[in-house]
Design a protein around this motif. Structure first.
Motif, PDB file in Angstrom:
ATOM      1  N   GLY A   1       0.812  -1.208   0.000  1.00  0.00           N
ATOM      2  CA  GLY A   1       0.000   0.000   0.000  1.00  0.00           C
ATOM      3  C   GLY A   1       0.846   1.259   0.000  1.00  0.00           C
ATOM      4  O   GLY A   1       2.032   1.261  -0.356  1.00  0.00           O
ATOM      5  N   TYR A   2       0.194   2.333   0.400  1.00  0.00           N
ATOM      6  CA  TYR A   2       0.898   3.620   0.492  1.00  0.00           C
ATOM      7  C   TYR A   2       0.191   4.508   1.505  1.00  0.00           C
ATOM      8  O   TYR A   2      -1.035   4.543   1.574  1.00  0.00           O
ATOM      9  N   ALA A   3       0.967   5.201   2.315  1.00  0.00           N
ATOM     10  CA  ALA A   3       0.464   6.244   3.206  1.00  0.00           C
ATOM     11  C   ALA A   3       1.515   7.335   3.246  1.00  0.00           C
ATOM     12  O   ALA A   3       2.717   7.060   3.193  1.00  0.00           O
ATOM     13  N   PRO A   4       1.103   8.587   3.328  1.00  0.00           N
ATOM     14  CA  PRO A   4       2.065   9.692   3.320  1.00  0.00           C
ATOM     15  C   PRO A   4       3.136   9.565   4.396  1.00  0.00           C
ATOM     16  O   PRO A   4       4.287   9.970   4.182  1.00  0.00           O
ATOM     17  N   GLU A   5       2.773   8.988   5.559  1.00  0.00           N
ATOM     18  CA  GLU A   5       3.744   8.918   6.638  1.00  0.00           C
ATOM     19  C   GLU A   5       4.712   7.748   6.501  1.00  0.00           C
ATOM     20  O   GLU A   5       5.632   7.603   7.295  1.00  0.00           O
ATOM     21  N   MET A   6       4.525   6.914   5.469  1.00  0.00           N
ATOM     22  CA  MET A   6       5.437   5.791   5.280  1.00  0.00           C
ATOM     23  C   MET A   6       6.874   6.259   5.063  1.00  0.00           C
ATOM     24  O   MET A   6       7.821   5.562   5.442  1.00  0.00           O
ATOM     25  N   GLU A   7       7.045   7.406   4.428  1.00  0.00           N
ATOM     26  CA  GLU A   7       8.396   7.912   4.181  1.00  0.00           C
ATOM     27  C   GLU A   7       9.164   8.054   5.490  1.00  0.00           C
ATOM     28  O   GLU A   7      10.334   7.680   5.581  1.00  0.00           O
ATOM     29  N   LEU A   8       8.469   8.557   6.528  1.00  0.00           N
ATOM     30  CA  LEU A   8       9.118   8.672   7.831  1.00  0.00           C
ATOM     31  C   LEU A   8       9.270   7.297   8.477  1.00  0.00           C
ATOM     32  O   LEU A   8      10.342   6.952   8.984  1.00  0.00           O
ATOM     33  N   LEU A   9       8.226   6.488   8.445  1.00  0.00           N
ATOM     34  CA  LEU A   9       8.251   5.207   9.154  1.00  0.00           C
ATOM     35  C   LEU A   9       9.303   4.260   8.607  1.00  0.00           C
ATOM     36  O   LEU A   9       9.869   3.460   9.355  1.00  0.00           O
ATOM     37  N   THR A  10       9.590   4.334   7.291  1.00  0.00           N
ATOM     38  CA  THR A  10      10.617   3.462   6.737  1.00  0.00           C
ATOM     39  C   THR A  10      12.010   3.816   7.246  1.00  0.00           C
ATOM     40  O   THR A  10      12.919   2.985   7.190  1.00  0.00           O
ATOM     41  N   GLY A  11      12.155   5.025   7.764  1.00  0.00           N
ATOM     42  CA  GLY A  11      13.480   5.420   8.242  1.00  0.00           C
ATOM     43  C   GLY A  11      13.571   5.659   9.727  1.00  0.00           C
ATOM     44  O   GLY A  11      14.643   5.981  10.246  1.00  0.00           O
TER      45      GLY A  11
ATOM     46  N   ASN B   1       4.405  12.761  18.037  1.00  0.00           N
ATOM     47  CA  ASN B   1       4.996  13.748  17.149  1.00  0.00           C
ATOM     48  C   ASN B   1       3.953  14.128  16.103  1.00  0.00           C
ATOM     49  O   ASN B   1       2.915  13.471  15.991  1.00  0.00           O
ATOM     50  N   PRO B   2       4.199  15.176  15.327  1.00  0.00           N
ATOM     51  CA  PRO B   2       3.212  15.603  14.324  1.00  0.00           C
ATOM     52  C   PRO B   2       3.395  14.927  12.972  1.00  0.00           C
ATOM     53  O   PRO B   2       2.781  15.336  11.992  1.00  0.00           O
ATOM     54  N   PHE B   3       4.224  13.879  12.926  1.00  0.00           N
ATOM     55  CA  PHE B   3       4.549  13.260  11.650  1.00  0.00           C
ATOM     56  C   PHE B   3       3.886  11.903  11.436  1.00  0.00           C
ATOM     57  O   PHE B   3       3.618  11.523  10.303  1.00  0.00           O
ATOM     58  N   ALA B   4       3.667  11.144  12.504  1.00  0.00           N
ATOM     59  CA  ALA B   4       3.153   9.779  12.358  1.00  0.00           C
ATOM     60  C   ALA B   4       2.056   9.524  13.381  1.00  0.00           C
ATOM     61  O   ALA B   4       2.147   9.956  14.528  1.00  0.00           O
ATOM     62  N   PHE B   5       1.025   8.781  12.957  1.00  0.00           N
ATOM     63  CA  PHE B   5      -0.128   8.538  13.828  1.00  0.00           C
ATOM     64  C   PHE B   5      -0.543   7.067  13.765  1.00  0.00           C
ATOM     65  O   PHE B   5      -1.708   6.754  13.557  1.00  0.00           O
ATOM     66  N   ASN B   6       0.418   6.201  13.951  1.00  0.00           N
ATOM     67  CA  ASN B   6       0.124   4.769  13.972  1.00  0.00           C
ATOM     68  C   ASN B   6      -0.105   4.345  15.420  1.00  0.00           C
ATOM     69  O   ASN B   6       0.836   4.041  16.152  1.00  0.00           O
ATOM     70  N   PHE B   7      -1.378   4.307  15.830  1.00  0.00           N
ATOM     71  CA  PHE B   7      -1.727   3.972  17.209  1.00  0.00           C
ATOM     72  C   PHE B   7      -2.040   2.484  17.382  1.00  0.00           C
ATOM     73  O   PHE B   7      -2.563   2.085  18.418  1.00  0.00           O
ATOM     74  N   LYS B   8      -1.742   1.693  16.387  1.00  0.00           N
ATOM     75  CA  LYS B   8      -2.141   0.289  16.425  1.00  0.00           C
ATOM     76  C   LYS B   8      -1.648  -0.454  17.667  1.00  0.00           C
ATOM     77  O   LYS B   8      -2.420  -1.181  18.300  1.00  0.00           O
TER      78      LYS B   8
ATOM     79  N   GLN C   1     -10.435  -1.982  12.249  1.00  0.00           N
ATOM     80  CA  GLN C   1     -10.350  -1.810  10.798  1.00  0.00           C
ATOM     81  C   GLN C   1      -9.678  -0.479  10.449  1.00  0.00           C
ATOM     82  O   GLN C   1      -8.841  -0.407   9.543  1.00  0.00           O
ATOM     83  N   ILE C   2     -10.031   0.573  11.190  1.00  0.00           N
ATOM     84  CA  ILE C   2      -9.422   1.888  10.950  1.00  0.00           C
ATOM     85  C   ILE C   2      -7.927   1.828  11.214  1.00  0.00           C
ATOM     86  O   ILE C   2      -7.115   2.337  10.421  1.00  0.00           O
ATOM     87  N   LEU C   3      -7.533   1.218  12.319  1.00  0.00           N
ATOM     88  CA  LEU C   3      -6.115   1.129  12.665  1.00  0.00           C
ATOM     89  C   LEU C   3      -5.344   0.329  11.627  1.00  0.00           C
ATOM     90  O   LEU C   3      -4.198   0.670  11.286  1.00  0.00           O
ATOM     91  N   ASP C   4      -5.953  -0.740  11.107  1.00  0.00           N
ATOM     92  CA  ASP C   4      -5.313  -1.527  10.054  1.00  0.00           C
ATOM     93  C   ASP C   4      -5.136  -0.692   8.790  1.00  0.00           C
ATOM     94  O   ASP C   4      -4.074  -0.744   8.143  1.00  0.00           O
ATOM     95  N   ARG C   5      -6.150   0.068   8.453  1.00  0.00           N
ATOM     96  CA  ARG C   5      -6.065   0.893   7.234  1.00  0.00           C
ATOM     97  C   ARG C   5      -5.021   1.990   7.389  1.00  0.00           C
ATOM     98  O   ARG C   5      -4.281   2.290   6.446  1.00  0.00           O
ATOM     99  N   ILE C   6      -4.946   2.597   8.556  1.00  0.00           N
ATOM    100  CA  ILE C   6      -3.960   3.655   8.782  1.00  0.00           C
ATOM    101  C   ILE C   6      -2.547   3.104   8.626  1.00  0.00           C
ATOM    102  O   ILE C   6      -1.669   3.760   8.047  1.00  0.00           O
ATOM    103  N   SER C   7      -2.311   1.901   9.138  1.00  0.00           N
ATOM    104  CA  SER C   7      -0.951   1.358   9.118  1.00  0.00           C
ATOM    105  C   SER C   7      -0.602   0.685   7.789  1.00  0.00           C
ATOM    106  O   SER C   7       0.570   0.408   7.537  1.00  0.00           O
ATOM    107  N   ASN C   8      -1.610   0.451   6.921  1.00  0.00           N
ATOM    108  CA  ASN C   8      -1.317  -0.330   5.713  1.00  0.00           C
ATOM    109  C   ASN C   8      -1.763   0.280   4.393  1.00  0.00           C
ATOM    110  O   ASN C   8      -1.066   0.138   3.395  1.00  0.00           O
ATOM    111  N   THR C   9      -2.924   0.936   4.348  1.00  0.00           N
ATOM    112  CA  THR C   9      -3.522   1.213   3.032  1.00  0.00           C
ATOM    113  C   THR C   9      -3.906   2.659   2.767  1.00  0.00           C
ATOM    114  O   THR C   9      -4.509   2.947   1.728  1.00  0.00           O
ATOM    115  N   VAL C  10      -3.586   3.579   3.646  1.00  0.00           N
ATOM    116  CA  VAL C  10      -4.004   4.970   3.428  1.00  0.00           C
ATOM    117  C   VAL C  10      -3.279   5.559   2.210  1.00  0.00           C
ATOM    118  O   VAL C  10      -2.077   5.355   2.037  1.00  0.00           O
TER     119      VAL C  10
END
Length: 576
Positions: free
Chosen positions: A155-165, A473-480, A505-514
Motif C-alpha cells: 500500500g501507500y500512506a504519506p507517513e510511510m516515508e518517515l516510518l521506513t526510516g 509527534n506531528p509526523f506519524a499517527f500509527n496507534f495500532k 479496521q481503521i487502525l489496520d487501514r492507517i498502518s497499511n492502506t491509506v
C-alpha cells in the motif's frame, strides 16, 4: 518516635549520589531522568528516558532535527526515492559512505536487513516495533552498491516515508556473530509465522536476545551514534562518553549530526522534589517536567535566572486516563462515560498545570488541525450527567453507594486509581476525581506506585483505572500497538482493552492502506469519535513542557518534540 526531616534526607541522598560518580568533566552535561531504564535495547525499550539515551548510542536512517523540527537524513545520505506500483510502494535509500560502526566497519544494507529480521521475527521482544514496520514486506539489495537498498511496502500512506526510516539500525556483526538469522529472509516474516517458531537457530537467537543482559551490556550497546556507554550504576546514574573519532564529524552540511559534549550523565532521580533541589544547587544542567507551581516560582528568582534559562515549548505529550474494560463493572461504556464526566479536566489543568496545557478530545494534538476532530468537545465535569449515565447502564443508587447485579452477584461501584508515585500532576488528577466521584456516592481509592510496578500491573491488567502520559509527534499517527485488540492480551500495549471491529479496521487501514492526507484525516477523526464514545482510553490534555537549561550552554535546540532539546548539540560557551 523522632521524625526525620525529609528535605534533609533528600539532600544527603543527593549528595551521596553525586559524590559516588566519576569526577565531572569540563564539558559534561548532567540531565535528570525520572526512571532507571529497564533496558536500553533499541528494539524493546519502554520509556522516554531510555529512548533519549538510546538516541545517543544508535541512529536511524531518518530522524528529526530539533533545531528546525524537520525530518532529515541521519544514517541515510538523503531522503528516500519513492516509487508507487499498484499495490506496493518502493522506498530506496543509500547509507552515507562515512557511516561506520564502533569497530570501524562500514554500515551496510545487510545491517538494515538484519534489523528488520529482529523487528519482525517471532519469539523476540519486539512487540512495539513489529507493528510499526509490518507494512514493510521485503528488502531488495542493490547489486552494485552494498549501501543501497529498497524497501518493498504494501500500500501507500504519506507517513510511510518517515516510518521506513524511523527505527534504530543494529550492528549485525555485534548482535549476531554466529549468523543465526542469516538463513531467514525478510520476505518470510510476513503472514503466518508459526513454522518459524520452531526454527532452532531462531530459538537460540531469541534466548540470547531476550535476556535482560542484552539491553544492559555496554559491549553490546555500541551503535552508530556519537557516544558509548561508560558507566551504569543501577538507580543512580548512566554516563555516556563521546567517541574519539566519530564518523559524524567527517560529514559536510550536516549540522544536525552532532556529538559535542565530552560526556553526558543521566542522573536517576525519581522524586521531582529531589530533582528540583539538585537543580537549585546547580548539580543539574537540564531539568524538564518541572511542576507548574515550582516553575512559576523559579521565574521569580533572579539569582536562578542568572544561571538558567526557562523554556515552555508546546509539547506533543498528552495525559490520559485508562479504564480497564475487562472488569465487568466497567464493561458498559456508559459507566466509563460517567467516570469521564467526573474527571473535571479543566480543574486538573488549572490545579496541576497552572494552565500550561490544552484540553484534547483524543490522542491527536489540537495543534495538528487537519487531523484533530473539532466536532467533539472535551469531557467536562457534570455530576448530573454522570448519575444519569450510571442509571442508564443499570446501576442503582442506594444509601451506601451505587450497586448493580453482575453475573448474578450484587456488586458495588468503586474505583481504585493508580498513578506514578512522585507525580503531583497525576496525584492532583486522582484527588479531583476522588472528590467529584464522592459527590455522587462513588468511593475512589488513590494509589501512587513505583513506575516499574505501574508498568507491570498495566501489562497484566491488574488495575481499575490509571493516569499515564504518552509522547508523540506531528509526523506519524500509527496507534495500532496502543489501541488494536491484537495487542490487548497480557503483555501487550493495549492496557485498557479498548477496541471495536470498526476501530480495528481503521487502525489496520492507517498502518497499511491509506493513500492520502485527506483519507488519513477522515480515518483519524472517526477514530477519535469511537475513542470518545467508548471512554476507555480518555485523552485529557496536551501539556506545555517546562524546562530549565543552564546558560553556560548554547545551541540547545529547544523543541516541542521529545526530548525537547538536543543534548548532543550542547555547546559550552566561551568564558567572557
Amino acid at each position: 518516635m523522632r521524625k526525620i526531616n525529609t528535605a534533609l534526607t533528600c539532600f544527603f541522598l543527593l549528595l551521596f549520589t553525586f559524590c559516588s560518580q566519576p569526577e565531572r568533566a569540563p564539558e559534561e552535561v548532567r540531565v535528570r531522568v525520572a526512571i532507571d531504564p529497564e533496558t536500553l535495547s533499541p528494539v524493546s525499550y519502554s520509556n522516554a528516558g531510555a529512548l533519549q539515551i538510546i538516541n545517543l548510542l544508535f541512529q536511524s536512517l531518518l530522524s528529526t532535527d530539533l533545531g528546525t523540527n524537520e525530518i532529515k537524513p541521519f544514517l541515510a545520505e538523503s531522503m528516500p526515492t519513492v516509487e508507487r506500483q499498484d499495490s506496493i510502494t518502493l522506498f530506496t535509500y543509500t547509507i552515507r559512505k562515512e557511516a561506520e560502526w564502533t569497530n570501524g566497519s562500514p554500515i551496510t544494507a545487510e545491517d538494515v536487513a538484519f534489523t528488520l529480521k529482529v523487528a519482525k521475527a517471532p519469539l523476540l521482544n519486539n512487540e512495539s516495533l513489529k507493528s510499526q514496520l509490518e507494512f514493510i514486506q521485503d528488502i531488495r539489495m542493490a547489486a552494485d552498491n552494498p549501501r543501497r537498498f529498497t524497501f518493498v511496502c504494501s500500500g501507500y500512506a504519506p507517513e510511510m516515508e518517515l516510518l521506513t526510516g524511523d527505527f534504530f539500525i543494529l550492528p549485525a556483526y555485534l548482535y549476531d556473530p554466529e549468523n543465526l538469522l542469516h538463513h531467514i529472509d525478510v520476505a518470510d516474516l510476513s503472514g503466518d509465522l508459526s513454522e518459524l517458531e520452531n526454527d532452532e537457530k531462531l530459538k537460540a537467537f531469541a534466548a540470547k536476545y531476550n535476556s535482560p543482559d542484552f539491553g544492559r551490556d555496554p559491549k553490546l550497546l555500541q551503535g552508530s551514534g556519537g557516544y558509548t556507554l561508560e558507566n551504569w550504576e543501577n538507580g543512580q546514574y548512566l554516563t555516556l562518553t563521546r567517541k574519539k573519532d566519530w564518523w559524524g564529524n567527517n560529514t559536510s552540511n550536516t549540522q544536525h549530526l552532532t556529538a559535542i559534549p565530552q560526556r553526558v550523565s543521566f542522573q536517576v532521580i525519581p522524586d521531582i522534589t529531589t530533582a528540583l533541589l539538585a537543580l537549585k544547587n546547580r548539580q543539574l544542567d537540564v531539568l524538564e517536567g518541572i511542576p507548574a507551581a515550582e516553575f512559576e516560582q523559579l521565574q521569580q528568582q533572579e539569582s536562578f535566572l542568572n544561571d538558567y534559562a526557562l523554556h515552555t515549548p508546546d509539547a506533543y505529550e498528552f495525559v490520559y486516563a485508562g479504564i480497564n474494560t475487562r472488569k465487568p463493572k466497567f464493561s458498559d461504556k456508559r459507566t466509563r462515560q460517567a467516570i469521564a464526566h467526573l474527571l473535571d479536566i479543566e480543574s486538573v489543568i488549572k490545579v496541576s498545570q497552572q494552565n500550561y496545557a490544552t484540553p484534547t478530545v483524543g490522542p491527536i494534538p489540537p495543534s495538528v488541525s487537519s487531523f484533530y476532530n473539532t466536532g467533539l468537545t472535551p469531557y467536562s465535569f457534570n455530576a448530573e450527567k454522570a448519575a444519569s449515565l450510571l442509571k442508564a447502564s443499570g446501576w442503582v443508587k442506594e444509601q451506601d453507594g451505587w450497586h448493580k447485579t453482575i453475573n448474578g452477584k450484587k456488586e458495588k461501584l468503586s474505583i481504585n486509581v493508580m498513578y506514578r508515585a512522585g507525580s503531583t500532576s497525576y496525584e492532583n488528577a486522582a484527588m479531583i476525581l476522588q472528590q467529584n466521584a464522592g459527590k455522587i456516592g462513588i468511593p475512589v481509592q488513590v494509589q501512587g506506585v513505583e513506575s516499574s510496578l505501574l508498568a507491570q500491573r498495566s501489562k497484566q491488567h491488574e488495575f481499575d483505572m490509571f493516569f499515564r502520559s504518552l509522547g508523540g509527534n506531528p509526523f506519524a499517527f500509527n496507534f495500532k500497538p496502543l489501541l488494536h485488540t491484537d495487542y490487548a492480551e497480557q503483555g501487550g500495549l493495549n492496557y485498557t482493552g479498548f477496541g471495536t471491529a470498526e476501530s480495528d479496521q481503521i487502525l489496520d487501514r492507517i498502518s497499511n492502506t491509506v493513500n492520502s492526507r485527506q483519507e488519513m484525516a477522515k480515518l483519524l477523526k472517526r477514530l477519535q469519535e469511537i475513542m470518545y464514545e467508548e471512554a476507555a482510553f480518555i485523552s485529557m490534555y496536551y501539556i506545555k513542557e517546562r524546562i530549565a537549561i543552564h546558560r553556560r550552554f548554547s545551541n540547545t535546540k529547544v523543541s516541542g518534540l521529545k526530548p525537547n532539546y538536543d543534548v548532543s548539540a550542547f555547546t559550552l560557551k566561551e568564558e567572557e
